[in-house]
Design a protein around this motif. Structure first.
Motif, PDB file in Angstrom:
ATOM      1  N   MET A   1      36.348  72.237  76.464  1.00  0.00           N
ATOM      2  CA  MET A   1      36.651  72.021  77.874  1.00  0.00           C
ATOM      3  C   MET A   1      37.752  72.981  78.294  1.00  0.00           C
ATOM      4  O   MET A   1      38.609  73.340  77.477  1.00  0.00           O
ATOM      5  CB  MET A   1      37.112  70.583  78.126  1.00  0.00           C
ATOM      6  CG  MET A   1      36.059  69.525  77.903  1.00  0.00           C
ATOM      7  SD  MET A   1      36.641  67.845  78.345  1.00  0.00           S
ATOM      8  CE  MET A   1      36.478  67.915  80.144  1.00  0.00           C
ATOM      9  N   SER A   2      37.748  73.351  79.552  1.00  0.00           N
ATOM     10  CA  SER A   2      38.855  74.145  80.081  1.00  0.00           C
ATOM     11  C   SER A   2      39.954  73.200  80.546  1.00  0.00           C
ATOM     12  O   SER A   2      39.715  72.011  80.802  1.00  0.00           O
ATOM     13  CB  SER A   2      38.388  75.008  81.247  1.00  0.00           C
ATOM     14  OG  SER A   2      38.063  74.198  82.371  1.00  0.00           O
ATOM     15  N   ALA A   3      41.156  73.724  80.650  1.00  0.00           N
ATOM     16  CA  ALA A   3      42.256  72.909  81.164  1.00  0.00           C
ATOM     17  C   ALA A   3      41.931  72.407  82.573  1.00  0.00           C
ATOM     18  O   ALA A   3      42.287  71.282  82.945  1.00  0.00           O
ATOM     19  CB  ALA A   3      43.548  73.725  81.177  1.00  0.00           C
ATOM     20  N   GLN A   4      41.242  73.215  83.350  1.00  0.00           N
ATOM     21  CA  GLN A   4      40.869  72.813  84.703  1.00  0.00           C
ATOM     22  C   GLN A   4      39.873  71.653  84.675  1.00  0.00           C
ATOM     23  O   GLN A   4      39.978  70.704  85.460  1.00  0.00           O
ATOM     24  CB  GLN A   4      40.281  74.000  85.460  1.00  0.00           C
ATOM     25  CG  GLN A   4      40.053  73.740  86.937  1.00  0.00           C
ATOM     26  CD  GLN A   4      39.553  74.979  87.656  1.00  0.00           C
ATOM     27  OE1 GLN A   4      38.624  75.646  87.199  1.00  0.00           O
ATOM     28  NE2 GLN A   4      40.178  75.303  88.782  1.00  0.00           N
ATOM     29  N   GLU A   5      38.902  71.699  83.770  1.00  0.00           N
ATOM     30  CA  GLU A   5      37.932  70.605  83.636  1.00  0.00           C
ATOM     31  C   GLU A   5      38.629  69.311  83.229  1.00  0.00           C
ATOM     32  O   GLU A   5      38.289  68.227  83.717  1.00  0.00           O
ATOM     33  CB  GLU A   5      36.858  70.975  82.625  1.00  0.00           C
ATOM     34  CG  GLU A   5      35.883  72.033  83.097  1.00  0.00           C
ATOM     35  CD  GLU A   5      34.938  72.484  82.003  1.00  0.00           C
ATOM     36  OE1 GLU A   5      33.759  72.754  82.322  1.00  0.00           O
ATOM     37  OE2 GLU A   5      35.363  72.581  80.833  1.00  0.00           O
ATOM     38  N   VAL A   6      39.594  69.430  82.321  1.00  0.00           N
ATOM     39  CA  VAL A   6      40.347  68.249  81.898  1.00  0.00           C
ATOM     40  C   VAL A   6      41.119  67.666  83.078  1.00  0.00           C
ATOM     41  O   VAL A   6      41.142  66.450  83.288  1.00  0.00           O
ATOM     42  CB  VAL A   6      41.298  68.605  80.738  1.00  0.00           C
ATOM     43  CG1 VAL A   6      42.253  67.454  80.450  1.00  0.00           C
ATOM     44  CG2 VAL A   6      40.501  68.955  79.485  1.00  0.00           C
ATOM     45  N   ALA A   7      41.759  68.535  83.858  1.00  0.00           N
ATOM     46  CA  ALA A   7      42.530  68.069  85.016  1.00  0.00           C
ATOM     47  C   ALA A   7      41.629  67.385  86.048  1.00  0.00           C
ATOM     48  O   ALA A   7      41.994  66.362  86.631  1.00  0.00           O
ATOM     49  CB  ALA A   7      43.278  69.233  85.657  1.00  0.00           C
TER      50      ALA A   7
END
Length: 359
Positions: free
Chosen positions: A270-276
């Protein structure tokens, strides 16, 4: 053996006794819970007697209020030979979970490399001398997926981090790679009948039981609390701590696990953006408003890097996607992990109860 509770003497040797090193840590506590649930008796190492209370508090948070005489403590530290012979005495298995994992990378890589490598060898040597059947070493994806040219191919247990590639490698990546290689070399040359298996997880998330949180959990806390107004363009694998603990038990007991490595990841990275975005949606409109989903441009990261060690440490990973697969653990051991989304949400839901301090 040193027993910080001094209530009962250590249990006699038993084929059902398992040593867990670093039982006060995030993964260590979950391993103890899994072992107790499976009917094992557990001895765990702690650095000081005061840490016994931390272990018991985490077990209580995990649903075990009073393990009674099924839990023992031993005082031992990765940087010293003292206490390890007593710690492994009478144990059939050892889960070597303890390892340095800092919130930021030290300037001198040896601050991580030496205790990780020498600590693993201390545990293995003591286990061999005590007649332990098998040691399961907690390694990391850090020992698998770094120092390689960009690739779309998922990394597997056949891969090793290339320490001689010339690509920048953090002290943590170096320490995990060197420690695991040293462990395999020791068992091959001097291990005798001792068996070794390793578990190589990606970023570990999941239910937080106490204030000592991992670096991966710290990232979730920062995102949840809105302390990252802009996110780095980083991608990482996720696995639930409960599933990593379960994989340790499978690697400990299944005959086919001896001499094998097992990579632990739940699905795709996952990307940090997806996690956020996931965290923001889970918290709802009011609480999720402070969660930023904006990316920080690379030029901005590089401008900030001279003033932030955390940002400097992340630069080599900007824009890099390292895929991995747990097919071996699933096929060989029947491991069945929770989804990456469940791991993230479990972390978010358990963080508010505590006042975290990174270990």
């Amino acid at each position: 053996m040193s027993d910080p509770n001094a209530a009962t003497p250590p249990s006699p040797p038993s084929a059902d006794l398992v040593l867990v090193t670093g039982g006060s840590g995030f993964l260590g506590a979950h391993c103890i819970l899994a072992l107790l649930d499976a009917g094992h008796r557990v001895r765990t190492t702690i650095r000081t007697p005061a840490r016994a209370a931390d272990v018991r508090q985490q077990l209580a948070a995990g649903g075990v209020d009073d393990p009674g005489d099924r839990l023992e403590f031993a005082i031992a530290d990765l940087t010293s030979d003292d206490g390890w012979a007593d710690a492994v005495a009478g144990c059939r298995f050892v889960l070597h979970v303890a390892s340095p994992f800092p919130s930021s990378q030290p300037k001198d890589a040896d601050e991580l490399i030496v205790p990780a490598r020498d600590g693993a060898l201390r545990v293995l040597r003591a286990a061999r001398d005590a007649g332990v059947e098998r040691v399961v070493l907690t390694s990391s994806f850090a020992a698998i997926g770094y120092g390689h040219p960009p690739t779309d191919r998922p990394f597997t247990e056949e891969d090793w981090t290339d320490l001689d590639s010339g690509r920048p490698l953090s002290p943590y990546v170096q320490s995990k790679t060197i420690a695991e290689r040293a462990a395999w070399a020791f068992v091959a040359a001097e291990g005798g009948a001792l068996e070794l298996a390793t578990v190589n997880p990606v970023g570990i998330l999941g239910p937080v039981l106490g204030p000592d949180i991992s670096t991966s959990v710290e990232l979730i806390r920062l995102v949840k609390e809105g302390r990252l107004p802009r996110l780095p363009d980083v991608h990482f694998g996720i696995v639930d701590v409960r599933d990593v603990a379960a994989l340790h038990l499978l690697a400990m007991t299944r005959p086919e696990a001896a001499g094998e490595r097992f990579l632990a990841i739940a699905g795709e990275v996952m990307s940090a953006q997806e996690v956020a975005l996931l965290i923001r949606g889970h918290l709802g409109e009011a609480a999720g408003r402070r969660v930023s989903t904006k990316l920080m441009p690379e030029w901005m990261l590089r401008a900030v890097a001279p003033f932030s060690r955390r940002v400097r440490d992340s630069l080599p990973d900007i824009g890099t996607v390292r895929r991995a697969t747990s097919q071996k653990a699933i096929t060989v051991l029947g491991w069945s992990p929770r989804s990456r989304e469940e791991a993230v949400i479990a972390t978010v839901d358990t963080l508010p109860t505590y006042h975290p301090r990174s270990r």
